[in-house]
Motif scaffolding. Structure first.
Motif, PDB file in Angstrom:
ATOM      1  N   HIS A 152       0.754  -1.128   0.060  1.00 31.53           N
ATOM      2  CA  HIS A 152       0.098  -0.075   0.007  1.00 31.53           C
ATOM      3  C   HIS A 152       0.835   1.132   0.149  1.00 31.53           C
ATOM      4  O   HIS A 152       2.052   1.399   0.397  1.00 31.53           O
ATOM      5  N   TRP A 153       0.472   2.394  -0.553  1.00 32.10           N
ATOM      6  CA  TRP A 153       1.139   3.551  -0.799  1.00 32.10           C
ATOM      7  C   TRP A 153       1.799   4.140   0.804  1.00 32.10           C
ATOM      8  O   TRP A 153       2.810   4.660   0.721  1.00 32.10           O
ATOM      9  N   THR A 154       1.156   3.692   1.968  1.00 27.90           N
ATOM     10  CA  THR A 154       1.780   4.049   2.952  1.00 27.90           C
ATOM     11  C   THR A 154       2.702   3.008   3.534  1.00 27.90           C
ATOM     12  O   THR A 154       3.272   3.119   4.622  1.00 27.90           O
ATOM     13  N   GLY A 155       2.950   2.109   2.868  1.00 28.42           N
ATOM     14  CA  GLY A 155       3.819   0.866   3.821  1.00 28.42           C
ATOM     15  C   GLY A 155       5.240   1.040   3.121  1.00 28.42           C
ATOM     16  O   GLY A 155       5.710   2.059   2.674  1.00 28.42           O
ATOM     17  N   PRO A 156       6.124   0.162   3.582  1.00 32.47           N
ATOM     18  CA  PRO A 156       7.369   0.381   3.761  1.00 32.47           C
ATOM     19  C   PRO A 156       8.027   0.351   2.146  1.00 32.47           C
ATOM     20  O   PRO A 156       9.290   1.039   1.964  1.00 32.47           O
ATOM     21  N   TYR A 157       7.836  -0.196   1.197  1.00 30.00           N
ATOM     22  CA  TYR A 157       8.147  -0.309   0.042  1.00 30.00           C
ATOM     23  C   TYR A 157       7.922   1.059  -0.856  1.00 30.00           C
ATOM     24  O   TYR A 157       8.420   1.290  -1.808  1.00 30.00           O
ATOM     25  N   LYS A 158       7.046   2.034  -0.149  1.00 29.71           N
ATOM     26  CA  LYS A 158       6.800   3.152  -0.999  1.00 29.71           C
ATOM     27  C   LYS A 158       7.361   4.321  -0.095  1.00 29.71           C
ATOM     28  O   LYS A 158       6.874   5.526  -0.153  1.00 29.71           O
ATOM     29  N   ASN A 159       8.042   3.970   0.827  1.00 33.06           N
ATOM     30  CA  ASN A 159       8.765   4.944   1.613  1.00 33.06           C
ATOM     31  C   ASN A 159       9.552   5.903   1.058  1.00 33.06           C
ATOM     32  O   ASN A 159      10.750   5.327   0.534  1.00 33.06           O
ATOM     33  N   TRP A 160       9.737   7.152   0.783  1.00 29.57           N
ATOM     34  CA  TRP A 160      10.312   8.158   0.097  1.00 29.57           C
ATOM     35  C   TRP A 160      11.785   8.189   0.783  1.00 29.57           C
ATOM     36  O   TRP A 160      13.025   8.181   0.181  1.00 29.57           O
ATOM     37  N   ASN A 161      11.753   8.182   2.151  1.00 31.79           N
ATOM     38  CA  ASN A 161      12.948   8.383   2.872  1.00 31.79           C
ATOM     39  C   ASN A 161      14.166   7.358   2.522  1.00 31.79           C
ATOM     40  O   ASN A 161      15.279   7.668   2.395  1.00 31.79           O
ATOM     41  N   ALA A 162      13.443   6.029   2.558  1.00 32.12           N
ATOM     42  CA  ALA A 162      14.370   4.805   2.545  1.00 32.12           C
ATOM     43  C   ALA A 162      14.484   4.264   1.042  1.00 32.12           C
ATOM     44  O   ALA A 162      15.681   3.932   0.591  1.00 32.12           O
ATOM     45  N   ARG A 163      13.556   4.457   0.211  1.00 30.98           N
ATOM     46  CA  ARG A 163      13.624   3.714  -1.071  1.00 30.98           C
ATOM     47  C   ARG A 163      14.148   4.858  -2.130  1.00 30.98           C
ATOM     48  O   ARG A 163      14.419   4.562  -3.321  1.00 30.98           O
ATOM     49  N   CYS A 164      13.823   6.155  -2.235  1.00 30.81           N
ATOM     50  CA  CYS A 164      13.979   6.987  -3.201  1.00 30.81           C
ATOM     51  C   CYS A 164      14.707   8.096  -2.953  1.00 30.81           C
ATOM     52  O   CYS A 164      15.472   8.665  -3.814  1.00 30.81           O
ATOM     53  N   ALA A 165      14.792   8.699  -1.810  1.00 33.49           N
ATOM     54  CA  ALA A 165      15.305  10.163  -1.647  1.00 33.49           C
ATOM     55  C   ALA A 165      16.878  10.347  -2.021  1.00 33.49           C
ATOM     56  O   ALA A 165      17.271  11.162  -2.541  1.00 33.49           O
ATOM     57  N   GLU A 166      17.723   9.099  -1.635  1.00 33.93           N
ATOM     58  CA  GLU A 166      19.018   9.515  -1.797  1.00 33.93           C
ATOM     59  C   GLU A 166      19.233   9.884  -3.538  1.00 33.93           C
ATOM     60  O   GLU A 166      20.098  10.735  -3.618  1.00 33.93           O
TER      61      GLU A 166
END
Length: 641
Positions: A152-166
């Motif tokens: 779900h969009w609120t779940g760990p795989y859609k977390n921006w801090n961890a998955r995308c931001a770098e």
């Protein structure tokens, strides 16, 4: 349970080593004063707009009272009186929450919006704006993703801090607190600015002012930067830090100039990511594909085709290819055979059509994120003759969808009867290895030992051999522990875990001090559970240092469910049932549908507390994943006992 889990994790991991203090970041606006031309080319690029604050200049979607409904969920978009952008989300179970848009990701062909679901935690919303069709659409229209699902969009795989931001920021640090399960992330600049590639600029400003460059802990070049694009290889590695599918070893952006393999574990050609013949299947962001190419092997780099400041191609259409692939050749690449490649005699299609474009045959595009077409960078010769064994798509039937791969293979054979591009291919071996690694063990070992093959291919063959019931390759391929390619060395270490304990220790011990961090970490993993109490002198120090690096890398990813599966495996190896249970529990807390973790929790409960306790855990698991076949089978096993 949370405090117990944190205590166990901290006991297993310790604390990460302190970071070096680099020159300070100064911001792209500061660079613009002297580098106006480069700044003008960069401004408005996909890099500059990779992550922006919401404003009329950056938001291209229609927030004027529009809405979008999908699978019981409704999103309503509006403008606030204060100029802010808001999304009201009614989930399929009825809850309604309004979020202020925190920031914006990308510009075209789609734009995504980041919502702050709790202080510091940014999530990428699944309803995005199509910049070409000017409409809202859902990124995953065929998936049922209710709240509570890990995807779900609120779940760990859609977390921006961890998955995308770098990769969308400059000088980023995730800064996750596992005890509070919260983020305090920060970045020097949102968006991919000048210093994301060239390094922090403070020392360079000192150089420009005629001051001596001193007092900095990083290794700086003559003009004060931590990164130089003096070689093609260094530029490729710098681009690859973001343009690759990989596992980060730190919670922050590496300083430009850091070799790629000191900061990341590159994903191999694994099922789900790549087809067996190496074509991209999932989003792999090109580096793993490029490493397979003859162009990479011959010294072609990113800057030969792409302008690094605009992020655009250096020429239009086939012209970018014919800069080298032409009757005169290119003196920079003397092994390239001069010929008229941009002609019907080569491509056998009508000139000027899409079919006659070089990329249509040699860089097949696939769509990701709904409407984003991305090209495979392995620059492969079309091989429809492999399809029957590899089950991989081919360039020909990607366009000629009414035809078969066999038809395409016959046409190519007729066009190129004397071609040397229809011989054996690693894809056949990897396809057989995926299906039955034991039966394919001999061929996989031959492929791993073949130094003419790309390192990522050889490393993948070694990884597949880990699942083979075949002891011979373990001994035969021990020589690959000394291979020049760090991907191969690390994968060879994974295979040596299958060696007898005493032999494994003797083979692995020397790589605890390898110059490349992922290799040292792989050596530490291979040593886990070895029948030793203490090694002599320097060997013990090397083991402790490598273990510390491994622990620190895991500590930087405690917001990933995958990390807790690794921690659970470590705990089981060390015979810590409590540690394993806590780690599996954290994995299913983050991703309730993680059936592999649930299955282990059921089995651990059965082993420690009996059948009734196991059934209670299984009931809990089935409430989260009621149709999972593994859990249903486990339920049948428990019922039969």
């Amino acid at each position: 349970m949370r405090l117990r889990f944190v205590a166990i994790v901290l006991t297993l991991l310790g604390l990460p080593a302190a970071a070096q203090v680099p020159p300070a970041y100064v911001g792209s606006d500061t660079c613009a004063g002297c580098h106006a031309d480069e700044t003008a080319r960069w401004s408005g690029s996909h890099h500059a707009l990779a992550w922006t604050e919401p404003s009329p200049e950056t938001v291209i979607a229609d927030f004027d009272g529009t809405s979008f409904a999908h699978d019981g969920m409704t999103a309503r978009f509006r403008l606030g009186a204060d100029g802010g952008y808001f999304v009201e989300v009614t989930e399929k179970e009825g809850s309604t929450t309004e979020y202020r848009v925190h920031s914006v990701a990308g510009i075209e062909p789609l734009q995504q919006y980041l919502l702050e679901t709790e202080p510091g935690r940014l999530q990428s919303f699944d309803v995005v704006w199509d910049s070409e069709a000017h409409r809202w659409f859902h990124l995953y229209p065929d998936q049922d993703l209710p709240p509570g699902d890990g995807l779900h969009w609120t779940g760990p795989y859609k977390n921006w801090n961890a998955r995308c931001a770098e990769c969308h920021a400059t000088g980023y640090r995730k800064n996750y607190d596992p005890a509070k399960r919260s983020y305090a992330s920060f970045e020097a600049e949102i968006g991919v600015g000048c210093e994301a590639c060239h390094g922090p600029g403070e020392a360079h400003l000192a150089w420009a002012a005629g001051k001596e460059i001193k007092g900095y802990s990083l290794d700086l070049d003559a003009v004060g930067f931590s990164k130089s694009f003096a070689t093609t290889g260094s530029m490729i590695q710098q681009c690859a830090t973001c343009h690759s599918r990989r596992e980060a070893l730190d919670d922050r952006s590496p300083y430009p100039g850091t070799p790629y393999h000191q900061s990341y574990n590159l994903s191999l050609l694994r099922p789900g990511l790549y087809y067996a013949d190496g074509q991209s299947q999932d989003e792999v962001y090109v580096y793993g594909s490029f490493l397979q190419s003859k162009m990479y092997a011959k010294g072609v780099g990113c800057g030969d085709c792409h302008d690094p400041h605009t992020a655009e191609l250096v020429a239009e259409g086939n012209a970018v290819c014919t800069r080298c692939h032409n009757p005169s050749g290119n003196p920079d690449f003397p092994s390239l055979e001069p010929a008229d490649y941009d002609s019907a005699a080569h491509h056998f299609h009508a000139p000027g059509t899409t079919a006659a474009e070089c990329k249509s045959c040699h860089m097949v595009e696939r769509v990701y994120m709904g409407n984003d077409w991305r090209a495979d960078h392995s620059f492969r010769v079309p091989r429809p003759d492999l399809a029957a064994e590899t089950a991989a798509p081919d360039a020909c039937t990607t366009c000629h969808q009414d035809q078969t791969a066999g038809w395409a293979a016959e046409r190519i054979a007729a066009w190129y009867p004397m071609s040397n591009n229809r011989g054996p291919h690693f894809g056949n071996v990897l396809a057989h290895g995926r299906e039955n690694p034991t039966a394919a063990a001999g061929d996989l070992a031959d492929l791993a030992a073949d130094e003419s093959q790309p390192g990522i291919v050889r490393a993948t063959a070694l990884w597949l051999l880990e699942n083979a019931d075949a002891p011979e390759p373990v001994n035969r391929l021990a020589t690959l522990l000394e291979d020049d390619d760090p991907l191969v060395r690390a994968a060879a270490l994974g295979l040596q875990i299958k060696a007898p304990p005493q032999e494994r220790v003797m083979r692995v011990i020397g790589l605890l001090g390898d110059p490349v961090r992922p290799v040292r970490i792989a050596a530490a993993r291979a040593m886990l559970g070895s029948p030793i109490v203490r090694l002599p002198g320097q060997a013990q120090a090397a083991l402790e240092a490598a273990m510390s690096e491994w622990q620190a890398s895991l500590a930087s990813r405690l917001d990933f469910p995958e990390t807790h599966l690794q921690l659970a495996g470590m705990a089981l190896t060390m015979r810590s049932v409590a540690g394993a249970t806590a780690a599996f529990r954290e994995a299913v807390r983050m991703d309730p549908q993680r059936s592999d973790a649930w299955i282990m929790l059921v089995r651990l409960a059965a082993a420690t507390d009996g059948a009734e306790a196991a059934r209670e855990v299984l009931d809990e698991a089935l409430s989260a994943a009621p149709e999972d076949p593994g859990l249903l089978q486990l339920g049948r096993e428990l019922a039969a006992d």
